[in-house]
Design an enzyme around this catalytic site. Sequence first.
Site, PDB file in Angstrom:
ATOM      1  N   GLU A  18      49.664 -44.276 -52.585  1.00  0.00           N
ATOM      2  CA  GLU A  18      49.329 -42.854 -52.727  1.00  0.00           C
ATOM      3  C   GLU A  18      50.582 -42.003 -52.790  1.00  0.00           C
ATOM      4  OE1 GLU A  18      46.729 -42.096 -49.326  1.00  0.00           O
ATOM      5  OE2 GLU A  18      48.250 -40.737 -48.539  1.00  0.00           O
ATOM      6  N   THR A  49      47.246 -37.172 -52.873  1.00  0.00           N
ATOM      7  CA  THR A  49      46.795 -36.441 -51.684  1.00  0.00           C
ATOM      8  C   THR A  49      46.511 -34.973 -52.010  1.00  0.00           C
ATOM      9  OG1 THR A  49      49.068 -35.972 -51.050  1.00  0.00           O
ATOM     10  CG2 THR A  49      48.072 -37.935 -50.099  1.00  0.00           C
ATOM     11  N   TYR A  50      45.753 -34.333 -51.132  1.00  0.00           N
ATOM     12  CA  TYR A  50      45.467 -32.911 -51.294  1.00  0.00           C
ATOM     13  C   TYR A  50      46.015 -32.169 -50.077  1.00  0.00           C
ATOM     14  CZ  TYR A  50      43.257 -28.607 -52.620  1.00  0.00           C
ATOM     15  OH  TYR A  50      43.066 -27.306 -53.022  1.00  0.00           O
ATOM     16  N   ARG A 124      37.791 -34.931 -44.346  1.00  0.00           N
ATOM     17  CA  ARG A 124      37.577 -33.627 -43.723  1.00  0.00           C
ATOM     18  C   ARG A 124      38.822 -32.758 -43.817  1.00  0.00           C
ATOM     19  NH1 ARG A 124      37.565 -32.746 -37.424  1.00  0.00           N
ATOM     20  NH2 ARG A 124      39.778 -32.863 -37.959  1.00  0.00           N
ATOM     21  N   GLY A 125      40.010 -33.382 -43.635  1.00  0.00           N
ATOM     22  CA  GLY A 125      41.242 -32.605 -43.538  1.00  0.00           C
ATOM     23  C   GLY A 125      41.457 -32.157 -42.104  1.00  0.00           C
ATOM     24  N   ALA A 144      33.459 -35.089 -43.070  1.00  0.00           N
ATOM     25  CA  ALA A 144      33.561 -35.789 -44.350  1.00  0.00           C
ATOM     26  C   ALA A 144      32.207 -36.351 -44.787  1.00  0.00           C
ATOM     27  CB  ALA A 144      34.599 -36.910 -44.237  1.00  0.00           C
TER      28      ALA A 144
HETATM   29  P1  FAD Z   1      35.658 -37.170 -40.434  1.00  0.00           P
HETATM   30  O1  FAD Z   1      35.165 -38.462 -40.925  1.00  0.00           O
HETATM   31  O2  FAD Z   1      34.835 -35.958 -40.713  1.00  0.00           O
HETATM   32  O3  FAD Z   1      35.907 -37.320 -38.873  1.00  0.00           O
HETATM   33  C1  FAD Z   1      36.654 -36.354 -38.138  1.00  0.00           C
HETATM   34  C2  FAD Z   1      36.345 -36.479 -36.660  1.00  0.00           C
HETATM   35  O4  FAD Z   1      35.027 -35.999 -36.392  1.00  0.00           O
HETATM   36  C3  FAD Z   1      36.371 -37.920 -36.124  1.00  0.00           C
HETATM   37  O5  FAD Z   1      36.843 -37.870 -34.813  1.00  0.00           O
HETATM   38  C4  FAD Z   1      34.895 -38.340 -36.143  1.00  0.00           C
HETATM   39  O6  FAD Z   1      34.608 -39.332 -35.163  1.00  0.00           O
HETATM   40  C5  FAD Z   1      34.202 -37.023 -35.825  1.00  0.00           C
HETATM   41  N1  FAD Z   1      32.897 -36.851 -36.464  1.00  0.00           N
HETATM   42  C6  FAD Z   1      32.549 -37.187 -37.727  1.00  0.00           C
HETATM   43  N2  FAD Z   1      31.274 -36.783 -37.974  1.00  0.00           N
HETATM   44  C7  FAD Z   1      30.818 -36.190 -36.845  1.00  0.00           C
HETATM   45  C8  FAD Z   1      29.595 -35.555 -36.475  1.00  0.00           C
HETATM   46  N3  FAD Z   1      28.574 -35.463 -37.321  1.00  0.00           N
HETATM   47  N4  FAD Z   1      29.488 -35.039 -35.222  1.00  0.00           N
HETATM   48  C9  FAD Z   1      30.515 -35.121 -34.347  1.00  0.00           C
HETATM   49  N5  FAD Z   1      31.709 -35.709 -34.649  1.00  0.00           N
HETATM   50  C10 FAD Z   1      31.856 -36.234 -35.875  1.00  0.00           C
HETATM   51  N6  FAD Z   1      44.491 -35.146 -44.922  1.00  0.00           N
HETATM   52  C11 FAD Z   1      44.790 -34.211 -45.855  1.00  0.00           C
HETATM   53  O7  FAD Z   1      44.871 -33.014 -45.531  1.00  0.00           O
HETATM   54  N7  FAD Z   1      45.011 -34.543 -47.161  1.00  0.00           N
HETATM   55  C12 FAD Z   1      44.913 -35.826 -47.600  1.00  0.00           C
HETATM   56  O8  FAD Z   1      45.113 -36.096 -48.782  1.00  0.00           O
HETATM   57  C13 FAD Z   1      44.620 -36.846 -46.639  1.00  0.00           C
HETATM   58  N8  FAD Z   1      44.509 -38.143 -47.003  1.00  0.00           N
HETATM   59  C14 FAD Z   1      44.171 -39.097 -46.075  1.00  0.00           C
HETATM   60  C15 FAD Z   1      44.009 -40.424 -46.479  1.00  0.00           C
HETATM   61  C16 FAD Z   1      43.674 -41.416 -45.567  1.00  0.00           C
HETATM   62  C17 FAD Z   1      43.491 -42.842 -46.015  1.00  0.00           C
HETATM   63  C18 FAD Z   1      43.503 -41.070 -44.186  1.00  0.00           C
HETATM   64  C19 FAD Z   1      43.176 -42.138 -43.179  1.00  0.00           C
HETATM   65  C20 FAD Z   1      43.647 -39.758 -43.769  1.00  0.00           C
HETATM   66  C21 FAD Z   1      43.974 -38.754 -44.705  1.00  0.00           C
HETATM   67  N9  FAD Z   1      44.093 -37.414 -44.340  1.00  0.00           N
HETATM   68  C22 FAD Z   1      44.411 -36.455 -45.282  1.00  0.00           C
HETATM   69  C23 FAD Z   1      43.953 -37.000 -42.934  1.00  0.00           C
HETATM   70  C24 FAD Z   1      42.505 -36.607 -42.557  1.00  0.00           C
HETATM   71  O9  FAD Z   1      42.124 -35.454 -43.274  1.00  0.00           O
HETATM   72  C25 FAD Z   1      42.471 -36.351 -41.056  1.00  0.00           C
HETATM   73  O10 FAD Z   1      42.691 -37.535 -40.350  1.00  0.00           O
HETATM   74  C26 FAD Z   1      41.260 -35.600 -40.504  1.00  0.00           C
HETATM   75  O11 FAD Z   1      41.556 -35.208 -39.165  1.00  0.00           O
HETATM   76  C27 FAD Z   1      39.973 -36.413 -40.440  1.00  0.00           C
HETATM   77  O12 FAD Z   1      39.476 -36.657 -41.672  1.00  0.00           O
HETATM   78  P2  FAD Z   1      38.189 -37.638 -41.865  1.00  0.00           P
HETATM   79  O13 FAD Z   1      37.810 -37.566 -43.269  1.00  0.00           O
HETATM   80  O14 FAD Z   1      38.481 -38.957 -41.264  1.00  0.00           O
HETATM   81  O15 FAD Z   1      37.137 -36.841 -40.963  1.00  0.00           O
END
Ligand code: FAD
Length: 317
Positions: A18, A49-50, A124-125, A144
């Site tokens: 990436e 990435t975003y 989610r970010g 997310a």
């Molecule tokens: P989610 O899956 O939404 O989870 C976030 C938190 O909420 C977790 O603790 C989860 O257990 C909890 N949760 C989920 N659903 C619920 C619910 N319904 N109720 C209560 N709790 C819940 N960030 C950027 O800004 N730009 C990028 O390009 C980027 N790329 C990434 C690529 C990879 C491979 C990874 C691993 C991370 C990346 N990130 C990026 C970072 C990411 O945005 C952060 O780690 C963010 O804090 C969580 O995103 P997520 O999609 O895992 O969130």
Amino acid sequence: MKITEHLENAKSTLFSFEILPPLKGQSLKELLVGIEPLMEFKPPFVDVTYHREEFIYKKHPNGLLEKVSTKKRPGTVGICAAIMNKFHIDAVPHLLCGGFSKEETENALIDLNFIGVENVLALRGDAPKSEGKFVSEHNGHSYASELVEQIIRMNHGRYLHEETEIGFQTDFCVGVAGYPEKHFEAPSMKFDLKYLKEKVENGAEYIVTQMFFDNQKYFDFVEKVRKAGITVPIIPGIKPITTLGQITMLPRTFFLDLPDPLMDELEKCKTNTEVKEVGIEWAIQQCKELVGANAPSLHFYTMSKADTTYKIAKEVF
Ligand code: FAD
């Protein structure tokens, strides 16, 4: 082609990576020339990435501060188009909940579909650096899993305001993030896996992990994910340590541990050059073991610096 198809067709572990969009005001040419050597390892896809907006405070002559929103690294969609055009491989844009309303997400997906993007990583970010806690946009998504749901609805021709069955159907393959050392906000791994499962139940077809430095963490994670009933491919994320600063910055930023044998070697290093040598050697050993364990793809966090990834890939692929 979809990431899932690339993975299904693969005879052995794939190479992918990436990149970050360049800082605003910098050219894309340098980035594209920079990653060209990595094409030797035939990556079927490259993630872009975003980066959501950050807030800065501008001081006016009267002493008042003005809060201004700025994007330091815009251009994710354009870079995807440039990569597909230049290298004829798939580009996977990262799409965030943060900073997007549902309408803006829908419009972004329509644009991506028009330029031929078939895969997105739904995330989610994080909160902007100046704010402590993630807050969704007005009429945006909080997690997310909700973003995945919206993308899959569009795959069924269901748009936000025209719930008809005759809408044009997109056909995105959706990936999501997974955390071998647990997402930092989740109170337990079980809790985190429950919501990882929700992302997959909502339609995500593969998982890319956060970086880790101890393969056992990845193997244990895969086992737990499978026990939780999640069957989609889990692509390990690899990040070689390259500077003295990263030794403390990576654990602090990404909530991960550096294993003792790695730390023992890093503690002997006095310069970034020495750290980089240790980091590359560690990553090579990590990658060889992951390939031996039939990981679906090794996904490198290049931070847009291809030379380190090149050295590792040369030893592994
Ligand atoms: P989610 O899956 O939404 O989870 C976030 C938190 O909420 C977790 O603790 C989860 O257990 C909890 N949760 C989920 N659903 C619920 C619910 N319904 N109720 C209560 N709790 C819940 N960030 C950027 O800004 N730009 C990028 O390009 C980027 N790329 C990434 C690529 C990879 C491979 C990874 C691993 C991370 C990346 N990130 C990026 C970072 C990411 O945005 C952060 O780690 C963010 O804090 C969580 O995103 P997520 O999609 O895992 O969130």
